[in-house]
Design a protein around this motif. Structure first.
Motif, short mmCIF file in Angstrom:
data_model
loop_
_atom_site.label_atom_id
_atom_site.label_comp_id
_atom_site.label_asym_id
_atom_site.label_seq_id
_atom_site.Cartn_x
_atom_site.Cartn_y
_atom_site.Cartn_z
N ILE A 124 -90.41 -0.14 -29.40
CA ILE A 124 -89.34 -1.74 -28.86
C ILE A 124 -88.23 -1.31 -28.77
O ILE A 124 -87.58 -1.49 -27.37
CB ILE A 124 -89.71 -3.09 -29.57
N LYS A 125 -87.69 -0.35 -29.39
CA LYS A 125 -85.39 0.24 -29.21
C LYS A 125 -85.31 0.36 -28.05
O LYS A 125 -84.49 1.07 -27.92
CB LYS A 125 -85.38 1.08 -30.45
N ASP A 126 -86.66 1.27 -27.05
CA ASP A 126 -86.68 1.74 -26.16
C ASP A 126 -86.43 1.18 -24.62
O ASP A 126 -86.64 1.04 -24.19
CB ASP A 126 -87.93 2.73 -25.37
N TYR A 127 -86.40 -0.57 -24.97
CA TYR A 127 -86.17 -1.83 -23.64
C TYR A 127 -84.79 -1.95 -23.83
O TYR A 127 -84.67 -2.52 -25.45
CB TYR A 127 -87.35 -2.23 -24.24
N GLU A 128 -84.29 -2.94 -22.76
CA GLU A 128 -83.08 -3.49 -23.43
C GLU A 128 -82.85 -4.05 -21.98
O GLU A 128 -83.47 -4.24 -20.76
CB GLU A 128 -81.67 -3.06 -23.84
N PHE A 129 -82.39 -5.42 -22.19
CA PHE A 129 -81.41 -6.63 -20.55
C PHE A 129 -80.17 -6.06 -20.78
O PHE A 129 -79.89 -5.40 -21.39
CB PHE A 129 -81.78 -7.46 -21.68
N GLN A 130 -80.47 -5.62 -19.50
CA GLN A 130 -79.05 -5.35 -19.03
C GLN A 130 -78.66 -6.75 -18.21
O GLN A 130 -79.63 -7.33 -17.40
CB GLN A 130 -79.02 -4.27 -17.84
N VAL A 181 -81.03 -10.74 -15.29
CA VAL A 181 -81.03 -9.51 -15.87
C VAL A 181 -82.44 -8.59 -14.96
O VAL A 181 -83.16 -9.38 -15.39
CB VAL A 181 -81.16 -10.46 -17.15
N ARG A 182 -82.09 -7.55 -16.43
CA ARG A 182 -82.95 -6.27 -15.31
C ARG A 182 -83.55 -6.29 -16.99
O ARG A 182 -82.57 -5.80 -18.76
CB ARG A 182 -82.31 -5.48 -15.13
N LEU A 183 -84.59 -5.97 -16.96
CA LEU A 183 -85.21 -5.78 -18.48
C LEU A 183 -85.86 -3.59 -17.68
O LEU A 183 -86.31 -3.94 -16.98
CB LEU A 183 -86.69 -6.06 -19.25
N SER A 193 -79.07 -14.72 -25.47
CA SER A 193 -79.83 -14.26 -25.92
C SER A 193 -81.17 -14.16 -25.53
O SER A 193 -81.55 -15.72 -25.11
CB SER A 193 -79.71 -15.06 -26.68
N LEU A 194 -81.47 -13.15 -25.65
CA LEU A 194 -83.45 -13.27 -24.94
C LEU A 194 -83.66 -12.57 -25.60
O LEU A 194 -83.27 -12.13 -26.54
CB LEU A 194 -83.01 -12.64 -23.71
N GLY A 195 -85.47 -13.24 -26.31
CA GLY A 195 -85.86 -12.40 -26.43
C GLY A 195 -87.62 -12.07 -25.97
O GLY A 195 -87.70 -12.94 -25.16
N ALA A 196 -88.71 -10.64 -26.16
CA ALA A 196 -89.37 -10.69 -24.82
C ALA A 196 -90.15 -9.73 -25.50
O ALA A 196 -90.09 -9.85 -26.37
CB ALA A 196 -88.66 -10.35 -23.74
N LEU A 246 -76.30 -11.26 -24.41
CA LEU A 246 -75.41 -10.50 -23.25
C LEU A 246 -74.45 -11.45 -23.11
O LEU A 246 -74.63 -12.01 -22.94
CB LEU A 246 -76.72 -10.40 -22.14
N VAL A 247 -73.57 -10.65 -22.82
CA VAL A 247 -72.19 -11.85 -22.80
C VAL A 247 -71.65 -11.38 -21.22
O VAL A 247 -71.62 -10.46 -20.52
CB VAL A 247 -71.02 -11.47 -23.76
#
Length: 131
Positions: free
Chosen positions: A27-33, A48-50, A109-112, A125-126
């Motif tokens: 799961i740490k291999d994914y991030e939102f930008q 946002v891009r995942l 703040s996102l959770g997916a 994300l700021v």
């Protein structure tokens, strides 16, 4: 002798299966930008891009179950705004509608859940609302 032959065949089959199975991500291999770091104050659309950090590719079809936007970066965490998810404009992009009521720093703040993975992708994300 038959038992030993069977054990060797079973071990070979498992090794073969392991060698052909795709390597699973963590799961740490994914991030939102954020697509854009600055957004006009008022009624706003935030994209946002995942991504999969291992290859930089977009990740489609994640299920976003937690979303919040507040002004924590400007020490006003209790200043929040409603946020609504909109249809995705393209694969791997997640779009949200909100109202940035004042200029300054906002935290999204996102959770997916990523399909096929165990765990939750969580990012804060700021972005900056500008006049």
């Amino acid at each position: 002798m038959t038992t030993t032959l069977f054990a060797h065949a079973a071990a070979a089959a498992l090794l073969s299966l392991a060698a052909t199975s795709p390597v699973s991500a963590e799961i740490k291999d994914y991030e939102f930008q954020l697509v854009k770091n600055e957004i006009k104050q008022g009624d706003a659309t935030v994209d946002v891009r995942l991504i999969d950090k291992r290859n930089g590719k977009p990740v489609p079809d994640a299920v976003i179950f937690a979303k919040r936007i507040d002004m924590a970066p400007d020490d006003m965490e209790t200043m929040t705004s409603k946020i609504e998810q909109l249809p995705s404009p393209e694969s791997g992009i997640y779009r949200f509608k909100t109202k940035l009521t004042m200029a300054g720093g906002w935290r999204l703040s996102l959770g997916a859940k990523v399909q096929g993975e165990i765990g939750t992708v969580e990012n804060k994300l700021v972005l900056k609302a500008v006049k």
